[in-house]
Scaffold this motif. Structure first.
Motif, short mmCIF file in Angstrom:
data_model
loop_
_atom_site.label_atom_id
_atom_site.label_comp_id
_atom_site.label_asym_id
_atom_site.label_seq_id
_atom_site.Cartn_x
_atom_site.Cartn_y
_atom_site.Cartn_z
N LEU A 23 0.83 -1.20 0.00
CA LEU A 23 0.00 0.00 0.00
C LEU A 23 0.87 1.25 0.00
O LEU A 23 1.79 1.37 0.81
CB LEU A 23 -0.91 0.00 1.24
N ALA A 24 0.60 2.16 -0.92
CA ALA A 24 1.28 3.46 -0.97
C ALA A 24 0.28 4.53 -0.54
O ALA A 24 -0.74 4.72 -1.21
CB ALA A 24 1.80 3.75 -2.37
N THR A 25 0.55 5.20 0.57
CA THR A 25 -0.35 6.22 1.11
C THR A 25 0.27 7.59 0.91
O THR A 25 1.43 7.81 1.24
CB THR A 25 -0.59 5.97 2.61
N VAL A 26 -0.54 8.51 0.36
CA VAL A 26 -0.08 9.87 0.08
C VAL A 26 -0.91 10.83 0.92
O VAL A 26 -2.15 10.83 0.82
CB VAL A 26 -0.22 10.21 -1.42
N LYS A 27 -0.25 11.63 1.77
CA LYS A 27 -0.94 12.62 2.60
C LYS A 27 -0.48 14.01 2.18
O LYS A 27 0.69 14.23 1.92
CB LYS A 27 -0.60 12.42 4.08
N GLY A 28 -1.44 14.93 2.12
CA GLY A 28 -1.12 16.29 1.73
C GLY A 28 -2.06 17.28 2.37
O GLY A 28 -2.92 16.90 3.18
N PRO A 29 -1.95 18.54 2.01
CA PRO A 29 -2.79 19.57 2.63
C PRO A 29 -4.28 19.41 2.32
O PRO A 29 -5.12 19.84 3.10
CB PRO A 29 -2.25 20.88 2.05
N LYS A 30 -4.64 18.76 1.20
CA LYS A 30 -6.05 18.62 0.84
C LYS A 30 -6.67 17.31 1.31
O LYS A 30 -7.88 17.15 1.25
CB LYS A 30 -6.22 18.75 -0.67
N GLY A 31 -5.84 16.33 1.73
CA GLY A 31 -6.41 15.07 2.17
C GLY A 31 -5.42 13.93 2.07
O GLY A 31 -4.21 14.13 1.99
N GLU A 32 -5.98 12.71 2.05
CA GLU A 32 -5.16 11.51 2.03
C GLU A 32 -5.74 10.51 1.03
O GLU A 32 -6.95 10.28 0.99
CB GLU A 32 -5.13 10.89 3.43
N LEU A 33 -4.87 9.91 0.20
CA LEU A 33 -5.26 8.90 -0.76
C LEU A 33 -4.28 7.73 -0.67
O LEU A 33 -3.12 7.91 -0.32
CB LEU A 33 -5.22 9.46 -2.19
N SER A 34 -4.76 6.53 -1.01
CA SER A 34 -3.87 5.38 -1.00
C SER A 34 -4.12 4.53 -2.24
O SER A 34 -5.23 4.48 -2.77
CB SER A 34 -4.06 4.56 0.27
N THR A 35 -3.06 3.87 -2.68
CA THR A 35 -3.10 2.99 -3.85
C THR A 35 -2.45 1.67 -3.47
O THR A 35 -1.37 1.66 -2.87
CB THR A 35 -2.33 3.62 -5.03
N SER A 36 -3.11 0.57 -3.81
CA SER A 36 -2.50 -0.73 -3.52
C SER A 36 -1.51 -1.07 -4.62
O SER A 36 -1.77 -0.86 -5.80
CB SER A 36 -3.58 -1.81 -3.40
N LEU A 37 -0.36 -1.58 -4.20
CA LEU A 37 0.70 -1.92 -5.14
C LEU A 37 0.41 -3.27 -5.77
O LEU A 37 -0.18 -4.16 -5.16
CB LEU A 37 2.05 -1.94 -4.43
N ILE A 38 0.87 -3.45 -6.99
CA ILE A 38 0.67 -4.67 -7.75
C ILE A 38 1.93 -5.52 -7.61
O ILE A 38 3.05 -4.99 -7.58
CB ILE A 38 0.37 -4.32 -9.22
N GLY A 39 1.77 -6.84 -7.51
CA GLY A 39 2.89 -7.74 -7.34
C GLY A 39 3.96 -7.56 -8.41
O GLY A 39 3.66 -7.37 -9.59
N GLY A 40 5.21 -7.59 -8.01
CA GLY A 40 6.32 -7.44 -8.95
C GLY A 40 6.74 -6.01 -9.17
O GLY A 40 7.67 -5.74 -9.93
N ILE A 41 6.08 -5.06 -8.51
CA ILE A 41 6.43 -3.65 -8.69
C ILE A 41 6.70 -3.05 -7.32
O ILE A 41 5.92 -3.23 -6.39
CB ILE A 41 5.31 -2.90 -9.43
N THR A 42 7.80 -2.33 -7.21
CA THR A 42 8.19 -1.71 -5.95
C THR A 42 8.29 -0.21 -6.11
O THR A 42 8.52 0.30 -7.21
CB THR A 42 9.54 -2.25 -5.45
#
Length: 179
Positions: A23-42
């Motif tokens: 899971l890649a979580t991005v937090k910023g001044p407007k909010g928070e979003l997350s994206t699940s990572l796909i196997g084989g990719i870092t």
């Protein structure tokens, strides 16, 4: 070689990216979003840059490489700047008004059409013929705008309907006059 996947994502000030497991979580001044990572990719973080890497050169891995890089970049832009789509109502009697958080659209039907507010998306009205759809999630902003446009898409003869700002509608010639 994935040209999009190999592009480095720059992280602006005030935005933090956390990569934990899948899971890649991005937090910023407007909010928070997350994206699940796909196997084989870092995803690696160096200073104020994110680098998305893949483990092998299979066709599917290359496709997911570019996709994942684009999704994470969209999250970074969303939490720092946000996304906005503008819709215009073209046609005699076509108008929009705000009822609390919801919109009431008069689009030539026998009844007004209500558009309910979606969590995370702000709907605003400018005048009586312009709708602004704003939010941090690019996919969600585009989907809400597309759903509003779908209520009365522009028709090709007079151009009446709901269209995106700047959208060009190809017009058809009507029936030729009988001679």
């Amino acid at each position: 070689m994935s040209r999009i996947g190999n592009t480095v994502i720059s992280i602006p000030e005030g935005v933090t990216v956390t990569v934990t497991g899948d899971l890649a979580t991005v937090k910023g001044p407007k909010g928070e979003l997350s994206t699940s990572l796909i196997g084989g990719i870092t995803v690696e973080q160096k200073d104020n840059e994110l680098i998305v890497k893949r483990k092998n050169d299979e066709k599917q891995s290359k496709a997911f490489h570019g996709l994942l890089r684009s999704l994470i970049n969209n999250n970074v832009v969303g939490v720092s700047q946000g996304y906005k789509k503008t819709l215009k109502l073209i046609g005699t009697g076509y108008r929009v008004s705000k009822k609390g958080q919801d919109l009431s659209l008069t689009l030539g039907f026998s009844h007004p059409v209500m558009v309910n507010a979606v969590e995370g998306i702000s709907l605003s009205v400018d005048g009586n013929d312009t709708i602004h759809v704003e939010g941090i999630d690019k996919q969600q902003v585009g989907q809400v705008a597309a759903n509003i446009r779908k209520l009365r898409p522009p028709e090709p003869y007079k151009g009446k309907g709901v269209r995106y700002e700047g959208e060009i509608v190809r017009r058809k010639a009507g029936k030729a006059a009988a001679t």
